[in-house]
Design an enzyme around this catalytic site. Structure first.
Site, PDB file in Angstrom:
ATOM      1  N   LYS A   1     -36.362  12.845 -15.806  1.00 54.36           N
ATOM      2  CA  LYS A   1     -35.080  12.166 -15.633  1.00 54.36           C
ATOM      3  C   LYS A   1     -35.288  10.656 -15.461  1.00 54.36           C
ATOM      4  O   LYS A   1     -34.633   9.850 -16.128  1.00 54.36           O
ATOM      5  CB  LYS A   1     -34.364  12.746 -14.415  1.00 54.36           C
ATOM      6  CG  LYS A   1     -32.995  12.138 -14.231  1.00 54.36           C
ATOM      7  CD  LYS A   1     -32.208  12.878 -13.182  1.00 54.36           C
ATOM      8  CE  LYS A   1     -31.625  14.144 -13.751  1.00 54.36           C
ATOM      9  NZ  LYS A   1     -31.848  15.343 -13.043  1.00 54.36           N
TER      10      LYS A   1
ATOM     11  N   ARG B   1     -31.231  12.901  -7.115  1.00 57.22           N
ATOM     12  CA  ARG B   1     -31.574  14.014  -8.003  1.00 57.22           C
ATOM     13  C   ARG B   1     -33.078  14.184  -8.153  1.00 57.22           C
ATOM     14  O   ARG B   1     -33.823  13.224  -8.020  1.00 57.22           O
ATOM     15  CB  ARG B   1     -31.013  13.773  -9.404  1.00 57.22           C
ATOM     16  CG  ARG B   1     -29.523  13.751  -9.483  1.00 57.22           C
ATOM     17  CD  ARG B   1     -29.127  13.252 -10.861  1.00 57.22           C
ATOM     18  NE  ARG B   1     -27.727  12.951 -10.945  1.00 57.22           N
ATOM     19  CZ  ARG B   1     -26.808  13.785 -11.436  1.00 57.22           C
ATOM     20  NH1 ARG B   1     -27.165  14.952 -11.887  1.00 57.22           N
ATOM     21  NH2 ARG B   1     -25.552  13.435 -11.470  1.00 57.22           N
TER      22      ARG B   1
ATOM     23  N   GLY C   1     -31.987  23.149 -13.075  1.00 56.90           N
ATOM     24  CA  GLY C   1     -31.319  23.760 -11.925  1.00 56.90           C
ATOM     25  C   GLY C   1     -32.235  24.267 -10.832  1.00 56.90           C
ATOM     26  O   GLY C   1     -31.777  24.859  -9.873  1.00 56.90           O
TER      27      GLY C   1
ATOM     28  N   MET D   1     -34.316  22.565  -8.802  1.00 54.81           N
ATOM     29  CA  MET D   1     -34.484  21.744  -7.595  1.00 54.81           C
ATOM     30  C   MET D   1     -33.150  21.144  -7.192  1.00 54.81           C
ATOM     31  O   MET D   1     -32.155  21.287  -7.873  1.00 54.81           O
ATOM     32  CB  MET D   1     -35.554  20.703  -7.848  1.00 54.81           C
ATOM     33  CG  MET D   1     -36.924  21.344  -7.929  1.00 54.81           C
ATOM     34  SD  MET D   1     -38.191  20.171  -8.300  1.00 54.81           S
ATOM     35  CE  MET D   1     -37.774  19.653  -9.922  1.00 54.81           C
TER      36      MET D   1
ATOM     37  N   ARG E   1     -33.142  13.872 -22.291  1.00 55.12           N
ATOM     38  CA  ARG E   1     -34.459  14.522 -22.251  1.00 55.12           C
ATOM     39  C   ARG E   1     -34.587  15.347 -23.526  1.00 55.12           C
ATOM     40  O   ARG E   1     -33.602  15.595 -24.223  1.00 55.12           O
ATOM     41  CB  ARG E   1     -34.591  15.415 -21.014  1.00 55.12           C
ATOM     42  CG  ARG E   1     -33.598  16.535 -21.001  1.00 55.12           C
ATOM     43  CD  ARG E   1     -33.696  17.365 -19.746  1.00 55.12           C
ATOM     44  NE  ARG E   1     -32.577  18.301 -19.711  1.00 55.12           N
ATOM     45  CZ  ARG E   1     -32.235  19.026 -18.672  1.00 55.12           C
ATOM     46  NH1 ARG E   1     -32.906  18.931 -17.557  1.00 55.12           N
ATOM     47  NH2 ARG E   1     -31.223  19.857 -18.735  1.00 55.12           N
TER      48      ARG E   1
ATOM     49  N   HIS F   1     -25.849  27.314 -16.666  1.00 57.26           N
ATOM     50  CA  HIS F   1     -27.197  27.665 -16.210  1.00 57.26           C
ATOM     51  C   HIS F   1     -27.749  28.846 -17.004  1.00 57.26           C
ATOM     52  O   HIS F   1     -28.876  28.817 -17.503  1.00 57.26           O
ATOM     53  CB  HIS F   1     -27.151  27.993 -14.717  1.00 57.26           C
ATOM     54  CG  HIS F   1     -28.467  28.424 -14.161  1.00 57.26           C
ATOM     55  ND1 HIS F   1     -28.829  29.752 -14.083  1.00 57.26           N
ATOM     56  CD2 HIS F   1     -29.522  27.709 -13.726  1.00 57.26           C
ATOM     57  CE1 HIS F   1     -30.057  29.828 -13.588  1.00 57.26           C
ATOM     58  NE2 HIS F   1     -30.495  28.601 -13.354  1.00 57.26           N
TER      59      HIS F   1
ATOM     60  N   SER G   1     -68.800  38.863 -34.974  1.00 55.43           N
ATOM     61  CA  SER G   1     -67.393  38.837 -34.581  1.00 55.43           C
ATOM     62  C   SER G   1     -67.343  39.157 -33.094  1.00 55.43           C
ATOM     63  O   SER G   1     -67.854  40.207 -32.666  1.00 55.43           O
ATOM     64  CB  SER G   1     -66.599  39.872 -35.378  1.00 55.43           C
ATOM     65  OG  SER G   1     -65.257  39.829 -34.962  1.00 55.43           O
TER      66      SER G   1
ATOM     67  N   CYS H   1     -62.358  39.023 -32.716  1.00 48.44           N
ATOM     68  CA  CYS H   1     -61.393  40.060 -33.053  1.00 48.44           C
ATOM     69  C   CYS H   1     -60.852  40.778 -31.828  1.00 48.44           C
ATOM     70  O   CYS H   1     -60.119  41.743 -31.937  1.00 48.44           O
ATOM     71  CB  CYS H   1     -61.981  41.056 -34.049  1.00 48.44           C
ATOM     72  SG  CYS H   1     -63.425  41.906 -33.410  1.00 48.44           S
TER      73      CYS H   1
ATOM     74  N   TYR I   1     -63.111  31.867 -37.832  1.00 48.21           N
ATOM     75  CA  TYR I   1     -61.777  32.472 -37.928  1.00 48.21           C
ATOM     76  C   TYR I   1     -61.430  33.213 -36.650  1.00 48.21           C
ATOM     77  O   TYR I   1     -62.297  33.524 -35.836  1.00 48.21           O
ATOM     78  CB  TYR I   1     -61.686  33.415 -39.137  1.00 48.21           C
ATOM     79  CG  TYR I   1     -62.534  34.659 -39.025  1.00 48.21           C
ATOM     80  CD1 TYR I   1     -62.058  35.786 -38.356  1.00 48.21           C
ATOM     81  CD2 TYR I   1     -63.814  34.704 -39.573  1.00 48.21           C
ATOM     82  CE1 TYR I   1     -62.836  36.922 -38.228  1.00 48.21           C
ATOM     83  CE2 TYR I   1     -64.598  35.844 -39.458  1.00 48.21           C
ATOM     84  CZ  TYR I   1     -64.100  36.951 -38.780  1.00 48.21           C
ATOM     85  OH  TYR I   1     -64.857  38.071 -38.649  1.00 48.21           O
TER      86      TYR I   1
HETATM   87  C1  PEP Z   1     -63.295  44.234 -28.513  1.00 44.53           C
HETATM   88  O1  PEP Z   1     -64.005  44.848 -27.726  1.00 44.53           O
HETATM   89  O2  PEP Z   1     -62.909  43.081 -28.334  1.00 44.53           O
HETATM   90  C2  PEP Z   1     -62.853  44.888 -29.743  1.00 44.53           C
HETATM   91  C3  PEP Z   1     -62.176  44.222 -30.652  1.00 44.53           C
HETATM   92  O3  PEP Z   1     -63.081  46.208 -29.851  1.00 44.53           O
HETATM   93  P1  PEP Z   1     -62.217  47.360 -29.134  1.00 44.53           P
HETATM   94  O4  PEP Z   1     -61.031  46.715 -28.524  1.00 44.53           O
HETATM   95  O5  PEP Z   1     -61.859  48.307 -30.204  1.00 44.53           O
HETATM   96  O6  PEP Z   1     -63.185  47.907 -28.146  1.00 44.53           O
END
Ligand code: PEP
Ligand code: MG
Length: 935
Positions: free
Chosen positions: A25, A95, A104, A106, A339, A455, A763, A830, A850
């Site tokens: 503000k 304020r 809202g 505070m 804002r 609100h 991975s 993953c 990735y």
């Molecule tokens: C993990 O362990 O991160 C994984 C992807 O395998 P899962 O969840 O199948 O054990």
């Protein structure tokens, strides 16, 4: 460090960049002053005073109060009024405002300084004794409630008593004499509740009010709000003290709030509401339903024209949608706040897309304006347009969404039932900041009063919750736990549906359809993909998952959990035969039944993934997860194996493990039952060969789970490579055979260099890696993790957002060691963290190639990966600078607004393209729950 920052027309000590110190503000007011906009003068006490206030036992430090006195003296001089002066009283608003807006949450005190002796002076100045008495009673009530904690009801009681006495129906029926009686009663209410008379010394009032605002930073509701919105790292709130302007000075006065674009849809139109003869709190509190902003053109044409000009100026200056508060005092417009406007996900996308096309912002900025967390909202289903709707009421489409739930009337109940997993809809006349927890827990919110900026509406939009506000025909009887619309009565726990886009309230459940992706969203995602460095793959186990993820832009499959296919149809019987087989021959026979099924699935997945890489993980879970438990299942398996049921039960008993997640699973299965992995590899390469022969490109990658030693990997890899090569040779097809591993066991991270010499990719399975690094069972941690987060032992659940310090350290180390062993080693993630924005930012910085996440998180990951890339470069690129007409006109060239060459020609109205149907969310993991539920 300066504590007090003054501002007034054309000048300010600070500016809009100083949100951390001035709060949103204070920074907005300073910037508007510098832009030459009409802003009542005042000063802001810095956020840095807030921790000092709390450190000295909730006291405004003496030196700060001394500074406040000086600043007030300068205000008096500038305005020609006196603070506490009975003739020409200076009245102030006090304020709150932290760096991040918390609508809202505070406290605020208005009309401060209106002590008893000043009422006559205010009456003379305004020419209205009624106005002066009304202002006084508002002040008494607000101060008493905010500063001294006198309950609202006590004041409402006193007000009702006077109304009844004089026969007034509504507040505005009360004349000056009646209001003076209300004032007398309010003073008595204060004395009764607090035990001392109302403090009439204006500086004492000011100190109390400043103290209350600083104190409100730690109020339960503010703390809860910060927790819900994960607002961290702020020192506290600032306090802005400003000369009052009055929107309740008669019919030529008014007050309102507006957005420079529609905060629900993002449409480029001025959007807001106002009330004539009212104070700001009347609009925001949702007690009176305000008028749409266009109607201000009739009520106060000059102010409206000026407001329209300011709308354009602020958007060009900030290059973002703004949310403004204004007051008109006797025909003169004053700006009280600007804002960044909170917006729905749909609005964020559309506004960002259009602003880039208008040349106001760059494409990078457009992508940075879409929060990864919001993207989820865009992927929610909406009501089927062809479904039958039993519409019982209509209100304002305050926050989009299509939800169904059981009616509850209190925030506490919503919280209780919501946390227990029930879908509820909170139905209220209006909501207040105390309701924040219940609103969060509810699926949607329905209010009977209040406008688009009430609100309920503002908070719901901020949370991405569906909200229908101001449904005027809804009459709530909270005590009887029901509401009525005409003859229709809806009781507590009855099911209703809300359409937050159409503003409709329906009885019962309404069928939904999958979400549509607008062309704007698709464009923003394409811009994000052009910015990001990280690849985004998906975790998908079926051709359907693969198609969904491809439609969302997945660049490959990062994890195909083959065991999930084992539950399709009646395959589980063959799987159970395989597990329960007592001889190698019997096991092989069962595996032979599974092989064509697996091959068929792989073909489907390869086709859906259109030649992008597909990482297939070999069997991972402990075998006992597939075992039959129910008598029926035992009977079926026994019959198909041709053995007695008792034999099946006995074998199942022998397979039981005390700690299955640390037991016979992952590559350990491959080592002891080589034929299982051999069947899977054969199925993969048979499918790959068939696709290749059909001239469809394929890129399989085989992933071995839960490896902890180099030897485990090499034994399996060597054995399976031979199987793969034989399969391909038999089909007369050649292609690269790629074997990699998951890094899920801390030992694998430690031995990454040696493992990478053998494995062609890594991975990170961060679900298991988190489990094994912390030693927290991923299936049981729910019993203590919430307490750990509550107590601050952990900043968040490490299974949701990567523990960057610990597990992250292992990842960084494994990446470095792995690439030492194999330069250019491809590395992905993953675990569930692959779809979490903060974890994705970490993965970017750790140099991963990735991330891989569930199909519906792919768009989130694309945006988050782009944000990570921009953050590394110090933020999004700005559009090429242009000379700002705005700045030249208003500030003599300070901070010119910028403009880019239009990113692309504005395109026609967006069409939506249906996105794939979301899968029902998977239930939480439970110990020894069936496999499907566990992952
Ligand atoms: C993990 O362990 O991160 C994984 C992807 O395998 P899962 O969840 O199948 O054990
Ligand atoms: Mg795992």
């Amino acid at each position: 460090m300066k504590d007090i920052f003054e501002f007034g027309p054309g000048r300010a000590d600070g500016d809009g960049t100083q949100k951390q110190v001035l709060g949103g503000k204070g920074a907005g007011l300073a910037e508007m002053c510098l832009l030459g906009l009409p802003v009542p003068p005042g000063f802001t006490i810095a956020t840095t005073v807030c921790p000092r206030y709390h450190a000295v036992g909730r006291r405004v430090p003496k030196d700060v109060m001394a500074g406040v006195r000086k600043a007030v003296a300068r205000l008096e001089k500038a305005l020609g009024r006196g603070f506490g002066d009975p003739k020409r009283p200076l009245l102030l608003s006090v304020r709150s405002g932290a760096a991040v807006s918390m609508p809202g949450m505070m406290d605020t005190v208005l009309n401060l300084g209106l002590s008893a002796p000043c009422v006559a002076g205010l009456a003379a100045m305004s020419g209205s004794a009624r106005f002066a008495q009304d202002s006084r009673r508002r002040f008494l009530q607000m101060f008493g409630n905010v500063v001294a904690g006198v309950p609202h009801d006590a004041y409402e009681h006193a007000l009702s008593a006077v109304k009844q006495k004089v026969g007034a129906r509504i507040d505005t029926d009360l004349d000056a004499a009646a209001l003076s009686e209300v004032v007398a009663r309010y003073q008595e209410v204060y004395r009764q509740h607090v035990g001392s008379p109302f403090p009439e010394d204006p500086f004492a009032q000011l100190e109390h009010a400043i103290s209350a605002v600083f104190g409100s930073w730690e109020s339960d509701r503010a703390v809860k709000y910060r927790k819900i919105h994960a607002i961290m790292g702020l020192v506290g709130t600032a306090v802005t003290v400003q000369a009052m302007v009055f929107g309740n000075l008669g019919v030529t006065s008014g007050t309102g709030v507006a957005f420079t674009r529609d905060p629900s849809t993002g449409e480029n139109r001025f959007y807001g509401e106002f009330l004539m003869n009212a104070q700001g709190e009347d609009v925001v509190a949702g007690i009176r339903t305000p008028e749409p902003i266009e109607d201000l053109a009739k009520e106060s044409p000059a102010a409206y024209r000026e407001l329209l000009a300011i709308r354009g100026l602020l958007e060009r200056h900030y290059r973002d949608m703004q949310d403004v508060e204004f007051t008109i005092e006797d025909g003169r417009l004053y700006m009280l706040q600007t804002r960044r406007g909170k917006r729905t996900a749909a609005a964020a996308v559309r506004a960002a897309f259009e602003m880039a096309n208008e040349g106001l912002i760059s494409r990078e900025e457009a992508v940075s304006r879409v929060e990864p967390a919001q993207v989820d909202q865009l992927l929610h289903p909406s009501f089927d347009p062809d479904a039958k709707r039993d519409v019982i009421a209509r209100g304002l489409p305050a926050s989009p969404g299509a939800v169904t739930g059981r009616v509850v009337f209190t925030a506490e109940e919503a919280e209780r039932r919501g946390l227990a997993g029930e879908k509820v809809i909170l139905v209220r006349n209006e909501t207040s900041p105390e309701d924040i927890g219940g609103m969060h827990a509810a699926e949607g919110i329905l209010t009977a009063t209040g406008g688009m900026t009430s609100h309920a509406a503002v908070v719901a939009r901020g949370m991405g919750k569906c909200c229908v506000a101001g449904a005027g025909t809804v009459r709530i009887d909270a005590a009887a736990e029901r509401f009525a619309v005409g003859d229709v009565v809806v009781k507590a726990l009855d099911v209703i549906s809300l359409d937050g886009t159409a503003g409709e309230v329906m009885r019962g459940e309404v069928a939904t359809v999958p979400p549509g992706i607008t062309r704007e969203f698709e464009t923003i995602l394409a811009w994000a993909s052009a910015i990001k460095r990280l690849g985004v793959r998906t975790n998908g186990d079926t051709p359907r998952d693969a198609k969904t993820a491809r439609a969302f832009g997945a660049e490959g499959i990062g994890l195909c959990r083959t065991e999930h296919m084992f539950f399709e149809g009646d395959r589980i019987t063959a799987v159970r035969e395989m597990i329960l087989a007592e001889t190698l021959e019997a096991r092989k026979a069962a595996l032979e039944k599974l092989r064509p099924m697996q091959r068929h699935d792989f073909e489907g997945i390869f086709q859906a993934m259109e030649g992008t890489p597909v990482t297939i993980r070999l069997l991972d879970p402990p075998l006992h997860e597939f075992l039959p438990h129910e008598p029926d299942a035992v009977r079926t398996v026994a019959a198909s194996l041709g053995v007695p049921e008792a034999a099946v039960r006995e074998r199942a008993r022998r397979l039981h493990e005390m700690n299955p997640m640390l037991g016979h699973r992952g590559c350990r299965l491959g080592i002891t039952f080589p034929e299982i992995y051999e069947m899977q590899v054969r199925a993969i390469y048979e499918a790959a060969a068939a696709e290749t022969k059909a001239k469809r490109p394929v890129k399989p990658e085989v992933m071995i789970p839960l490896v902890g030693t180099e030897k485990e990997f090499t034994i399996l890899r060597d054995r399976l490579r031979t199987v793969a090569a034989e399969t391909l040779a038999k089909a007369k097809v050649s292609m690269p055979i790629v074997f990699g591993t998951m890094i899920e066991v801390p030992r694998a991270a430690l031995r990454a260099e040696g493992i990478a010499k053998e494995a062609e990719f890594f991975s990170f399975g961060t679900n298991d890696l988190t489990q094994m690094t912390f030693g927290y069972s991923r299936d049981d941690a729910g019993s203590f993790l919430p307490a750990y987060v509550e107590l601050g032992i952990l900043p968040q659940d490490p299974f949701q957002s990567l523990d960057q310090e610990g597990v992250g350290e292992l990842i960084r180390m494994a990446v470095e060691r792995g690439r030492k062993g194999r330069p250019g080693l491809k590395v992905g993630i993953c675990g569930e963290h692959g779809g979490d924005a903060k974890s994705i930012d970490f993965c970017h910085r750790a140099g991963l190639d990735y991330v891989s996440c569930s199909p519906f998180r792919v768009p989130v990951a694309r945006i988050a990966a782009a944000h990570a890339a921009m953050a590394e470069r110090g933020g999004p690129a700005k559009p090429a600078a242009r000379k700002s007409k705005v700045a030249a006109k208003t500030t003599g060239g300070k901070k010119p607004a910028a403009k880019a060459k239009p990113a692309a020609k504005a395109k026609p109205a967006p069409k939506t393209k249906p996105a794939p149907k979301p899968k029902a969310s998977k239930p939480a993991r439970k110990k020894s729950a069936p496999l499907r539920a566990r992952r």
